[in-house]
Design a protein around this motif. Structure first.
Motif, PDB file in Angstrom:
ATOM      1  N   SER A  74      72.064 -16.763  50.164  1.00 39.71           N
ATOM      2  CA  SER A  74      73.456 -15.961  50.167  1.00 39.71           C
ATOM      3  C   SER A  74      74.203 -16.683  51.347  1.00 39.71           C
ATOM      4  CB  SER A  74      72.990 -14.583  50.462  1.00 39.71           C
ATOM      5  OG  SER A  74      72.409 -14.473  51.995  1.00 39.71           O
ATOM      6  N   CYS A  77      77.789 -16.151  50.385  1.00 38.97           N
ATOM      7  CA  CYS A  77      78.372 -14.839  49.929  1.00 38.97           C
ATOM      8  C   CYS A  77      78.970 -13.915  50.909  1.00 38.97           C
ATOM      9  CB  CYS A  77      77.273 -14.024  49.517  1.00 38.97           C
ATOM     10  SG  CYS A  77      76.310 -14.883  48.144  1.00 38.97           S
ATOM     11  N   TYR A 143      76.338  -8.324  46.277  1.00 38.09           N
ATOM     12  CA  TYR A 143      75.123  -9.061  46.632  1.00 38.09           C
ATOM     13  C   TYR A 143      74.003  -7.816  46.997  1.00 38.09           C
ATOM     14  CZ  TYR A 143      71.634 -12.266  48.918  1.00 38.09           C
ATOM     15  OH  TYR A 143      70.621 -12.882  49.056  1.00 38.09           O
ATOM     16  N   CYS A 149      72.437 -11.673  43.031  1.00 36.34           N
ATOM     17  CA  CYS A 149      73.900 -11.192  42.497  1.00 36.34           C
ATOM     18  C   CYS A 149      73.822 -10.141  41.318  1.00 36.34           C
ATOM     19  CB  CYS A 149      74.569 -12.302  42.083  1.00 36.34           C
ATOM     20  SG  CYS A 149      76.393 -12.266  41.499  1.00 36.34           S
ATOM     21  N   TYR A 152      75.806 -11.740  38.240  1.00 36.39           N
ATOM     22  CA  TYR A 152      75.527 -13.057  38.082  1.00 36.39           C
ATOM     23  C   TYR A 152      76.325 -13.463  36.910  1.00 36.39           C
ATOM     24  CZ  TYR A 152      73.508 -17.816  38.897  1.00 36.39           C
ATOM     25  OH  TYR A 152      73.177 -18.986  38.918  1.00 36.39           O
ATOM     26  N   ARG A 155      79.936 -13.741  37.223  1.00 39.53           N
ATOM     27  CA  ARG A 155      80.122 -14.254  38.365  1.00 39.53           C
ATOM     28  C   ARG A 155      81.705 -15.032  38.283  1.00 39.53           C
ATOM     29  NH1 ARG A 155      76.414 -17.888  37.130  1.00 39.53           N
ATOM     30  NH2 ARG A 155      76.430 -19.730  37.891  1.00 39.53           N
TER      31      ARG A 155
END
Length: 225
Positions: A74, A77, A143, A149, A152, A155
């Motif tokens: 991450s 993120c 997250y 995620c 995802y 995304r």
């Protein structure tokens, strides 16, 4: 160029050529629709966006064995991620179809918490200290505690295109200005193709929605999920 393990990075140039050809066909089809003034509804727009995502994913997959980005990482993120209107709309649809009421309430809680933090930062004389102490709290609202995620499959493009060839420790250092990303590698043809895919995403937004761009959280605030 070598990656963080000292391995020489390489990729299949035929794959790059094939994706370039597919992108050129995509451009021709979009131009045909525009010239004939063919209307595109939201579902059609999402399909076009997914086509571009797939081209980008297939291209960047050529580097999967060389990058330090792995499931559960991450490090990037907590960065601001800018999205287009169609991307935000597709994420919102995904949330509506897949999130439970509790999950949506948790997202709203994270958004409201960050709004308050932003206000605190604007009125504080200890700006740097607040940013540092709340760094994790400014991480992506999607997250999860499971280090995954939650959106995802849909995304945004800016999440997809970010890959890192340096090690994770270098990637997360605050004073590291130049981790080895695709942007500072010698792979000019690949970088240009990535930029061209991104440009087509912008074109979809500008032609079929608006010319506005948002951070991911700003968009979620705007639509008030």
């Amino acid at each position: 160029m070598k990656n963080y393990e000292g391995r020489e990075v390489n990729f299949n140039k035929e794959v790059v050529t094939e994706i370039r050809e597919k992108l050129d066909e995509f451009k021709k089809e979009i131009m045909r629709k525009r010239n004939k003034k063919i209307e595109i509804d939201n579902e059609d727009l999402f399909k076009l966006l997914q086509q571009l995502y797939t081209l980008g994913d297939d291209l960047l997959a050529e580097f999967d064995e060389f990058i330090s980005c792995q499931k559960g990482c991450s490090q990037c993120c907590d960065k601001l991620v800018y999205i287009t209107e169609p991307e935000g709309m597709m994420i919102n649809k995904f949330i509506s179809n897949n999130f439970t009421k509790n999950e949506i309430n948790n997202i709203k809680y994270k958004i409201n918490k960050r709004i308050k933090l932003r206000k605190d930062i604007k009125t504080s004389q200890n700006y740097a200290k607040i940013i540092e102490s709340h760094k994790k709290e400014f991480s992506c609202i999607f997250y999860s505690q499971e280090r995954l995620c939650k959106i995802y499959s849909v995304r945004p493009w800016n999440c997809r295109r970010h890959i890192v060839f340096s090690d994770r420790e270098t990637c997360k250092l605050e004073n590291e200005k130049h981790p080895i990303t695709l942007n500072n590698t010698p792979f000019t043809g690949v970088k240009q193709l990535v930029d061209d895919i991104e440009n087509e995403i912008y074109i979809l937004n500008d032609n079929y929605k608006n010319e506005n761009y948002y951070t991911l959280q700003e968009y979620m605030e705007k639509i008030n999920i």
